[in-house]
Enzyme design. Sequence first.
Site, PDB file in Angstrom:
ATOM      1  N   CYS A  82      11.790  -4.159   2.043  1.00 43.41           N
ATOM      2  CA  CYS A  82      12.414  -5.520   2.063  1.00 43.41           C
ATOM      3  C   CYS A  82      13.050  -5.545   0.313  1.00 43.41           C
ATOM      4  CB  CYS A  82      11.975  -6.700   2.497  1.00 43.41           C
ATOM      5  SG  CYS A  82      12.649  -8.255   2.197  1.00 43.41           S
TER       6      CYS A  82
ATOM      7  N   ASP B 226      -0.212  -0.691  -1.374  1.00 44.82           N
ATOM      8  CA  ASP B 226      -0.187  -1.612  -2.563  1.00 44.82           C
ATOM      9  C   ASP B 226       1.074  -2.129  -2.896  1.00 44.82           C
ATOM     10  OD1 ASP B 226       0.838   0.883  -3.139  1.00 44.82           O
ATOM     11  OD2 ASP B 226       0.607   1.235  -5.242  1.00 44.82           O
ATOM     12  N   GLY B 227       2.090  -1.690  -2.725  1.00 42.87           N
ATOM     13  CA  GLY B 227       3.486  -2.491  -3.060  1.00 42.87           C
ATOM     14  C   GLY B 227       3.467  -3.765  -2.189  1.00 42.87           C
TER      15      GLY B 227
ATOM     16  N   SER C 275      -2.813   2.054   5.624  1.00 45.76           N
ATOM     17  CA  SER C 275      -2.197   3.346   4.921  1.00 45.76           C
ATOM     18  C   SER C 275      -2.835   4.751   5.446  1.00 45.76           C
ATOM     19  CB  SER C 275      -2.217   3.194   3.323  1.00 45.76           C
ATOM     20  OG  SER C 275      -1.942   4.325   3.018  1.00 45.76           O
TER      21      SER C 275
ATOM     22  N   ASP D 191      -2.670   7.317   3.804  1.00 48.19           N
ATOM     23  CA  ASP D 191      -3.082   8.071   2.779  1.00 48.19           C
ATOM     24  C   ASP D 191      -4.655   8.072   2.194  1.00 48.19           C
ATOM     25  OD1 ASP D 191      -0.451   8.620   2.994  1.00 48.19           O
ATOM     26  OD2 ASP D 191       0.295   7.445   1.340  1.00 48.19           O
TER      27      ASP D 191
ATOM     28  N   ARG E  43      -1.344  35.763  12.956  1.00 50.72           N
ATOM     29  CA  ARG E  43      -0.351  35.048  12.280  1.00 50.72           C
ATOM     30  C   ARG E  43      -1.046  34.010  11.146  1.00 50.72           C
ATOM     31  NH1 ARG E  43       4.313  33.772  16.448  1.00 50.72           N
ATOM     32  NH2 ARG E  43       5.509  35.630  15.902  1.00 50.72           N
TER      33      ARG E  43
ATOM     34  N   MET F 289       1.014  15.036   4.959  1.00 46.66           N
ATOM     35  CA  MET F 289       1.665  14.009   4.205  1.00 46.66           C
ATOM     36  C   MET F 289       0.377  13.324   3.708  1.00 46.66           C
ATOM     37  SD  MET F 289       3.476  11.131   6.404  1.00 46.66           S
ATOM     38  CE  MET F 289       5.224  11.184   6.573  1.00 46.66           C
TER      39      MET F 289
ATOM     40  N   HIS G 244       5.540  12.850  10.183  1.00 43.47           N
ATOM     41  CA  HIS G 244       5.195  11.639  10.685  1.00 43.47           C
ATOM     42  C   HIS G 244       4.294  11.852  12.086  1.00 43.47           C
ATOM     43  CE1 HIS G 244       8.331  10.081   8.125  1.00 43.47           C
ATOM     44  NE2 HIS G 244       7.855   8.963   8.329  1.00 43.47           N
TER      45      HIS G 244
ATOM     46  N   GLN H 226       1.626  12.895  11.900  1.00 47.75           N
ATOM     47  CA  GLN H 226       0.276  12.244  11.436  1.00 47.75           C
ATOM     48  C   GLN H 226       0.332  10.558  11.681  1.00 47.75           C
ATOM     49  OE1 GLN H 226       0.256  15.082   7.674  1.00 47.75           O
ATOM     50  NE2 GLN H 226      -0.503  13.274   7.186  1.00 47.75           N
TER      51      GLN H 226
HETATM   52  P1  ATP Z   1       3.325   2.305   1.654  1.00 47.95           P
HETATM   53  O1  ATP Z   1       1.773   2.733   1.139  1.00 47.95           O
HETATM   54  O2  ATP Z   1       3.275   2.710   2.995  1.00 47.95           O
HETATM   55  O3  ATP Z   1       4.227   2.644   0.746  1.00 47.95           O
HETATM   56  P2  ATP Z   1       3.508  -0.330   0.450  1.00 47.95           P
HETATM   57  O4  ATP Z   1       3.213  -1.532   0.716  1.00 47.95           O
HETATM   58  O5  ATP Z   1       2.965   0.312  -0.784  1.00 47.95           O
HETATM   59  O6  ATP Z   1       3.239   0.830   1.611  1.00 47.95           O
HETATM   60  P3  ATP Z   1       6.279  -0.735  -0.516  1.00 47.95           P
HETATM   61  O7  ATP Z   1       7.582  -0.025  -0.179  1.00 47.95           O
HETATM   62  O8  ATP Z   1       5.861  -0.270  -2.127  1.00 47.95           O
HETATM   63  O9  ATP Z   1       5.338  -0.135   0.503  1.00 47.95           O
HETATM   64  O10 ATP Z   1       6.166  -1.964  -0.331  1.00 47.95           O
HETATM   65  C1  ATP Z   1       6.640  -2.843   0.718  1.00 47.95           C
HETATM   66  C2  ATP Z   1       7.380  -4.031   0.335  1.00 47.95           C
HETATM   67  O11 ATP Z   1       6.785  -5.007  -0.393  1.00 47.95           O
HETATM   68  C3  ATP Z   1       8.815  -3.817  -0.513  1.00 47.95           C
HETATM   69  O12 ATP Z   1       9.938  -3.273   0.353  1.00 47.95           O
HETATM   70  C4  ATP Z   1       8.898  -5.244  -0.736  1.00 47.95           C
HETATM   71  O13 ATP Z   1       9.711  -5.882   0.006  1.00 47.95           O
HETATM   72  C5  ATP Z   1       7.467  -5.810  -0.980  1.00 47.95           C
HETATM   73  N1  ATP Z   1       7.122  -5.435  -2.486  1.00 47.95           N
HETATM   74  C6  ATP Z   1       6.867  -4.325  -3.198  1.00 47.95           C
HETATM   75  N2  ATP Z   1       6.407  -4.491  -4.574  1.00 47.95           N
HETATM   76  C7  ATP Z   1       6.988  -5.541  -4.722  1.00 47.95           C
HETATM   77  C8  ATP Z   1       6.944  -6.786  -5.888  1.00 47.95           C
HETATM   78  N3  ATP Z   1       6.552  -6.305  -6.988  1.00 47.95           N
HETATM   79  N4  ATP Z   1       7.407  -7.947  -5.822  1.00 47.95           N
HETATM   80  C9  ATP Z   1       7.760  -8.331  -4.638  1.00 47.95           C
HETATM   81  N5  ATP Z   1       7.606  -7.670  -3.516  1.00 47.95           N
HETATM   82  C10 ATP Z   1       7.267  -6.603  -3.402  1.00 47.95           C
END
Ligand code: ATP
Length: 365
Positions: A75, A105-106, A150, A152, A187, A194, A286, A288
Amino acid sequence: GQKIGVFTSGGDAQGMNAAVRAIVRVGMFLGCKVFYIKEGYQGMVDGGDNIQEATWQSSSNIINVGGTVIGSARCMDFKERWGRLKAAQNLIYWGITNLIAIGGDGSLTGANCFRLEWPSLVRELVDKDMISKDKIAQCSHLNIVGLVGSIDNDFCGTDMTIGVDSALHRIQEAVDSIMTTAVSHKRGFVLEIMGRNCGYLPLAAGISSEATAIFIPEDPPVGDWRQALCDQMTEKSKSGEVRRTHIILVAEGAIDREGNAIKCYDVQKVLTDQMKMDVRVTVLGHVQRGGNASAFDRLLATRMGAEAVLALMDATPTTPACVICLDGSDIVRRHLLNAVQKTKKVVELMGERRFEDVVQLRGRQ
Ligand code: ATP
């Protein structure tokens, strides 16, 4: 009772549903109201039907199902202040001041920023007349708990993330399937696994499938890997080991010591040109992430989900946000921001090719 919102964000992973189920049920058991926030942060920003009260029944029959039944999304809006302001308005409308974020982590970084920014968001909402003043007292702070979903296994602080064990099962099934045809035709197969910068899956899958070679990002081959691979295979056949096939697993993020990517097609070319083998490439991708959650993931996610609710109940305005982790066989609470920062540091160190430091940081709690 308190109100808890639960959402899944970022890439999906098997076991997320088991976590959601445990959160709903332990929450209700403790007298809380639990709300699904659908489609990750996007649902929080958009509000409306995306926020729905959970019932005991609605969390039935999902413990086994892979992916996430409440939807996940990336998002962009939530990365902007106005998006988080809308999200805060929607949460306050429902009276939700406890959140459980299930993601990578994001997603957990976003959750932590949101929590720290919350008082100023509430002030702005009041100033702009977007919430009524009488709501402020109940909404003065936001509690956050994170769960790591995750495949990973790339998050520092937890031994296993939700989904990684199921992904390992998927890889194993794929390797077993490939083996029968590979052996029949003599083979070789090179499989791309991934997992971004993390070598856990190819390493674990390689050991459990007698792979001839495994290429992982954290431990790039020293010297000329092409020659080393050919030498290894020649030696094996000289020593009398009869092999009708060779399986080689290459992590999505595999690199050499200089940081150049090692791709499946590079490995295929070496084996075709130098070893005169018939070699095919399969990219699992995918696959996985699909299919049912393993028993391990269901248990892990259930235990983590239950602990997340208990952590929310213990939270005070001054306790830092925590992430629920597996430490050996124990479920523990760890400082969310520290864990996120270490995880980001690993990515940085990988970029600088400081591999020993990566391994050390990953191993340390
Ligand atoms: P994956 O490990 O599958 O990538 P993830 O949680 O690390 O999962 P991201 O795409 O990094 O995936 O983050 C998911 C969502 O979290 C983003 O699309 C965003 O909406 C929100 N997000 C990530 N980082 C931030 C941030 N620094 N501030 C605000 N929102 C964030």
